[in-house]
Design a protein around this motif. Structure first.
Motif, short mmCIF file in Angstrom:
data_model
loop_
_atom_site.label_atom_id
_atom_site.label_comp_id
_atom_site.label_asym_id
_atom_site.label_seq_id
_atom_site.Cartn_x
_atom_site.Cartn_y
_atom_site.Cartn_z
N GLY A 167 -25.42 -10.31 46.28
CA GLY A 167 -26.66 -10.96 45.87
C GLY A 167 -26.65 -12.41 46.33
O GLY A 167 -26.30 -12.71 47.47
N ASP A 168 -27.03 -13.33 45.46
CA ASP A 168 -26.97 -14.75 45.77
C ASP A 168 -25.54 -15.25 45.56
O ASP A 168 -24.94 -14.99 44.52
CB ASP A 168 -27.92 -15.54 44.88
CG ASP A 168 -29.38 -15.10 45.06
OD1 ASP A 168 -29.69 -14.55 46.12
OD2 ASP A 168 -30.17 -15.33 44.14
N VAL A 169 -25.01 -15.98 46.54
CA VAL A 169 -23.65 -16.51 46.43
C VAL A 169 -23.61 -17.95 46.95
O VAL A 169 -24.45 -18.36 47.75
CB VAL A 169 -22.63 -15.66 47.22
CG1 VAL A 169 -22.57 -14.24 46.68
CG2 VAL A 169 -22.96 -15.67 48.71
N LYS A 170 -22.62 -18.69 46.47
CA LYS A 170 -22.42 -20.05 46.97
C LYS A 170 -21.72 -20.01 48.32
O LYS A 170 -22.21 -20.56 49.30
CB LYS A 170 -21.61 -20.86 45.96
CG LYS A 170 -21.38 -22.30 46.39
CD LYS A 170 -20.56 -23.06 45.35
CE LYS A 170 -20.33 -24.50 45.78
NZ LYS A 170 -19.53 -25.25 44.77
N ASN A 171 -20.56 -19.38 48.37
CA ASN A 171 -19.79 -19.25 49.60
C ASN A 171 -19.45 -17.79 49.84
O ASN A 171 -19.13 -17.06 48.91
CB ASN A 171 -18.49 -20.07 49.52
CG ASN A 171 -18.74 -21.53 49.25
OD1 ASN A 171 -19.57 -22.17 49.91
ND2 ASN A 171 -18.04 -22.09 48.28
#
Length: 264
Positions: A167-171
């Motif tokens: 899904g949405d991730v930082k890194n």
């Protein structure tokens, strides 16, 4: 005459090898064959829960999962705790250890031998709060990896065979030998390396230099922030919209065989 026959046999063998390589290339690019479906049809999917424990999120700053055969799934939890559920034929197939804030889950395989495909597929499900902001490290031999949106987390995946869906991730740091890679949004940086399979990212909003490398398969990014996209393609088409070559942030995309498309 004997040498002539040997040469003819060698030529035939080389032609068969070339034909096999061409066939493998075609199925990789078209996705006409899904090895994972065949893998699952031979293996036995375990329905027996051998581990089910809940941990406080403040006690964990690193999650590592090593799986031989089975899907690894991260779903959003209904509370502020982290819950691990493991399926296996035998309880000895799964080992879970929490040591110095690192939660480690190891999933082995019960089988009589790999060549007779008589093995168990042991799935692991982790229920995790969406505000988890630490590292998740996955190592999978055979099986899909799917992780819910964790906008503050750093995801590391090393997969031999299976699809990866984030899904949405930082890194995002990903190495995949065979399987498609799908990511919703990358907020900070990424380092993605795929040997065979398509790479699809809905949105790239990176703040640091990043890279994507594909040997066989298309790379598609629906939209990106104001960055410079530096591409290198051996065989395939390139289409990029709104590319800023003066940007301080560079996304480097290399493709040996496959199209690159950035922007709708």
């Amino acid at each position: 005459m004997k040498n002539r026959g040997f040469i003819i046999a060698l030529i035939i063998l080389l032609l068969l090898i070339i034909a096999g390589l061409i066939w493998f290339l075609i199925i990789c690019l078209t996705g006409s064959f899904n090895f994972m479906n065949g893998f699952r049809s031979f293996g036995r999917r375990s329905t027996n829960i051998v581990f089910d424990e809940t941990y406080k999120i403040e006690d964990i700053n690193n999650i590592e999962i090593i799986s031989k055969a089975g899907d690894i799934t991260f779903e959003e939890s209904e509370d502020d705790n982290i819950r691990v559920v493991a399926y296996a034929k035998n309880s000895s197939d799964v080992k879970v250890n929490l040591n110095k804030s690192k939660l480690k889950v190891e999933n082995s395989v019960s089988s009589k031998g790999w060549f007779n495909f008589n093995f168990d597929i042991n799935d692991i499900i982790v229920y995790i709060p969406e505000d988890y902001s630490n590292e998740i490290n996955l190592r999978s031999n055979y099986g899909d990896c799917k992780i819910t949106s964790l906008e503050e987390a750093s995801i590391i995946v090393d997969s031999d065979c299976g699809n990866i869906d984030l899904g949405d991730v930082k890194n995002a740091t990903i190495k995949s030998d065979y399987g498609d890679i799908k990511i919703n949004t990358i907020f900070n940086k990424c380092n993605i390396n795929s040997a065979c399979g398509d790479i699809k990212v809905y949105s790239v909003q990176i703040q640091e230099n990043s890279s994507i490398k594909s040997d066989f398969g298309d790379v598609k990014i629906n939209n990106s922030n104001d960055i410079y996209v530096d591409t290198n393609v051996d065989l395939g088409d390139v289409k990029i919209r709104n590319n800023n070559r003066y940007s301080d942030i560079t996304l480097k995309i290399d493709s040996s065989c496959g199209d690159i498309k950035v922007g709708d």
